[in-house]
Design an enzyme around this catalytic site. Structure first.
Site, PDB file in Angstrom:
ATOM      1  N   ASP A   1      13.456  -8.402 -55.434  1.00  0.00           N
ATOM      2  CA  ASP A   1      13.756  -7.265 -56.317  1.00  0.00           C
ATOM      3  C   ASP A   1      14.237  -7.755 -57.674  1.00  0.00           C
ATOM      4  O   ASP A   1      15.054  -8.682 -57.749  1.00  0.00           O
ATOM      5  CB  ASP A   1      14.901  -6.448 -55.700  1.00  0.00           C
ATOM      6  CG  ASP A   1      14.517  -5.011 -55.436  1.00  0.00           C
ATOM      7  OD1 ASP A   1      13.481  -4.557 -55.949  1.00  0.00           O
ATOM      8  OD2 ASP A   1      15.265  -4.348 -54.697  1.00  0.00           O
TER       9      ASP A   1
ATOM     10  N   LYS B   1       9.519  -6.997 -57.306  1.00  0.00           N
ATOM     11  CA  LYS B   1       9.480  -5.534 -57.246  1.00  0.00           C
ATOM     12  C   LYS B   1      10.390  -4.975 -58.331  1.00  0.00           C
ATOM     13  O   LYS B   1      11.432  -5.557 -58.610  1.00  0.00           O
ATOM     14  CB  LYS B   1       9.942  -5.025 -55.875  1.00  0.00           C
ATOM     15  CG  LYS B   1      10.080  -3.499 -55.809  1.00  0.00           C
ATOM     16  CD  LYS B   1      10.276  -2.991 -54.399  1.00  0.00           C
ATOM     17  CE  LYS B   1      11.706  -2.963 -53.923  1.00  0.00           C
ATOM     18  NZ  LYS B   1      12.628  -2.146 -54.747  1.00  0.00           N
TER      19      LYS B   1
ATOM     20  N   GLU C   1      11.907  -1.051 -60.013  1.00  0.00           N
ATOM     21  CA  GLU C   1      11.985   0.409 -59.920  1.00  0.00           C
ATOM     22  C   GLU C   1      11.494   1.045 -61.213  1.00  0.00           C
ATOM     23  O   GLU C   1      11.808   0.558 -62.301  1.00  0.00           O
ATOM     24  CB  GLU C   1      13.445   0.844 -59.681  1.00  0.00           C
ATOM     25  CG  GLU C   1      13.995   0.401 -58.347  1.00  0.00           C
ATOM     26  CD  GLU C   1      15.421   0.883 -58.087  1.00  0.00           C
ATOM     27  OE1 GLU C   1      15.953   1.700 -58.870  1.00  0.00           O
ATOM     28  OE2 GLU C   1      16.013   0.415 -57.097  1.00  0.00           O
TER      29      GLU C   1
ATOM     30  N   GLU D   1      10.079   5.880 -52.099  1.00  0.00           N
ATOM     31  CA  GLU D   1      11.357   6.085 -51.398  1.00  0.00           C
ATOM     32  C   GLU D   1      11.774   7.552 -51.434  1.00  0.00           C
ATOM     33  O   GLU D   1      11.862   8.160 -52.502  1.00  0.00           O
ATOM     34  CB  GLU D   1      12.450   5.200 -52.034  1.00  0.00           C
ATOM     35  CG  GLU D   1      13.801   5.389 -51.353  1.00  0.00           C
ATOM     36  CD  GLU D   1      14.820   4.296 -51.627  1.00  0.00           C
ATOM     37  OE1 GLU D   1      14.486   3.316 -52.311  1.00  0.00           O
ATOM     38  OE2 GLU D   1      15.960   4.430 -51.143  1.00  0.00           O
TER      39      GLU D   1
HETATM   40  O1  KIV Z   1      16.569  -2.851 -52.128  1.00  0.00           O
HETATM   41  C1  KIV Z   1      15.942  -2.411 -51.151  1.00  0.00           C
HETATM   42  O2  KIV Z   1      16.256  -2.675 -49.990  1.00  0.00           O
HETATM   43  C2  KIV Z   1      14.794  -1.551 -51.410  1.00  0.00           C
HETATM   44  C3  KIV Z   1      14.155  -0.883 -50.239  1.00  0.00           C
HETATM   45  C4  KIV Z   1      14.980   0.264 -49.818  1.00  0.00           C
HETATM   46  C5  KIV Z   1      12.759  -0.493 -50.508  1.00  0.00           C
HETATM   47  O3  KIV Z   1      14.422  -1.372 -52.527  1.00  0.00           O
END
Ligand code: KIV
Length: 268
Positions: A87, A117, A119, A186
């Protein structure tokens, strides 16, 4: 024994095309990453949920890029087959496309993750395009975006109303066009998630988004029943590890205090 073939963006694309569902979980260290890899999990996300699960924070906002890098390095050491996705934490990609690009590059170079990833939708398209052009696979994340929790004032589902639903659809298509290989949805209504999934050529992975997505993801601590006071309806608990860990630790403490541990066989 021969090494398992690594899950790649192509594997996930082929899974969507062949109708095979993608199983994803979070992990934040080598031991859990290794277990989930052995279990056949396709995608392991080093989510910024590490803030809640490991660091004890209420929101995901305080996680730093260095912390994500630290945890992702640990996970990649334990994983052979699954795609490891890291992330991009709060404020590591929002300032500018340059910043996002540089930070995503750091993650890829230092952690050996297979993808990043982030957002958000249309505000990230330039960054997603530049990362993709440079060979960095990008997973999008639409619907509930926990990094914007203070703006929205809660964790309610997103896309229940027409305008919000339309924005999710437009953002999903924009991310796909910019080069994203996959999108997490989500906490959006199942019907909307299915429509988004059917309108995209790239796979979607849902969390609280119904069965119509191409795959599902859960935070592993929820799935294993480690988080006692967190019970949203989208979580299915496959274990009750909190109770089992409590019982085990209690028994251990009793044995130590009674002089029952270690035994002769457990001593040198
Ligand atoms: O940070 C995380 O665990 C997420 C998931 C909920 C998709 O982004």
């Amino acid at each position: 024994m021969s090494k398992a073939k690594r899950v790649t963006t192509r594997t996930l694309q082929e899974m969507k095309e062949g109708g095979a569902r993608i199983a994803a979980l979070t992990a934040y260290d080598a031991i859990m990453g290794n277990l989930f890899d052995r279990a056949g999990i396709d995608v392991i996300l080093v989510g910024d949920s590490v803030a809640n699960v490991v660091q004890g924070h209420e929101t995901t906002l305080s996680v730093t890029l260095d912390e994500i890098i630290y945890h992702t390095k640990a996970v990649t050491r334990g994983v052979e087959r699954a795609m490891v996705v890291a992330d991009l934490p709060f404020m590591s990609f929002q300032i500018s496309a340059d910043d996002a690009f540089r930070n995503a590059g750091r993650i890829m170079k230092e952690t050996l993750a297979g993808a990043v990833k982030l957002e958000g939708g249309k505000e990230n398209l330039e960054a997603v395009g530049r990362m993709t052009a440079a060979g960095i696979p990008v997973m999008g994340h639409l619907g509930l975006q926990p990094q914007s929790i203070h703006l929205y004032g809660g964790y309610r589902p997103r896309g229940k109303k027409g305008e919000e639903a339309e924005k999710i659809m437009v953002d999903a298509k924009g991310l796909q066009e910019a080069g994203a290989f996959c999108i997490v949805l989500e906490k959006v209504p199942a019907e909307l998630a299915q429509r988004v999934t059917e309108s995209l050529t790239i796979p979607t992975i849902g969390i609280g988004a119904g069965v119509g997505c191409d795959g599902q993801i859960l935070v592993y601590a929820d799935m294993l029943g480690l988080t006692i006071d967190f019970n949203p309806r989208f979580v299915r608990r496959y274990e009750s590890f909190a109770e089992r860990a409590l019982d085990a630790a209690n028994q251990y403490a009793t044995d130590v205090k009674n002089g029952m541990f270690p035994s002769e066989e457990e001593s040198y």
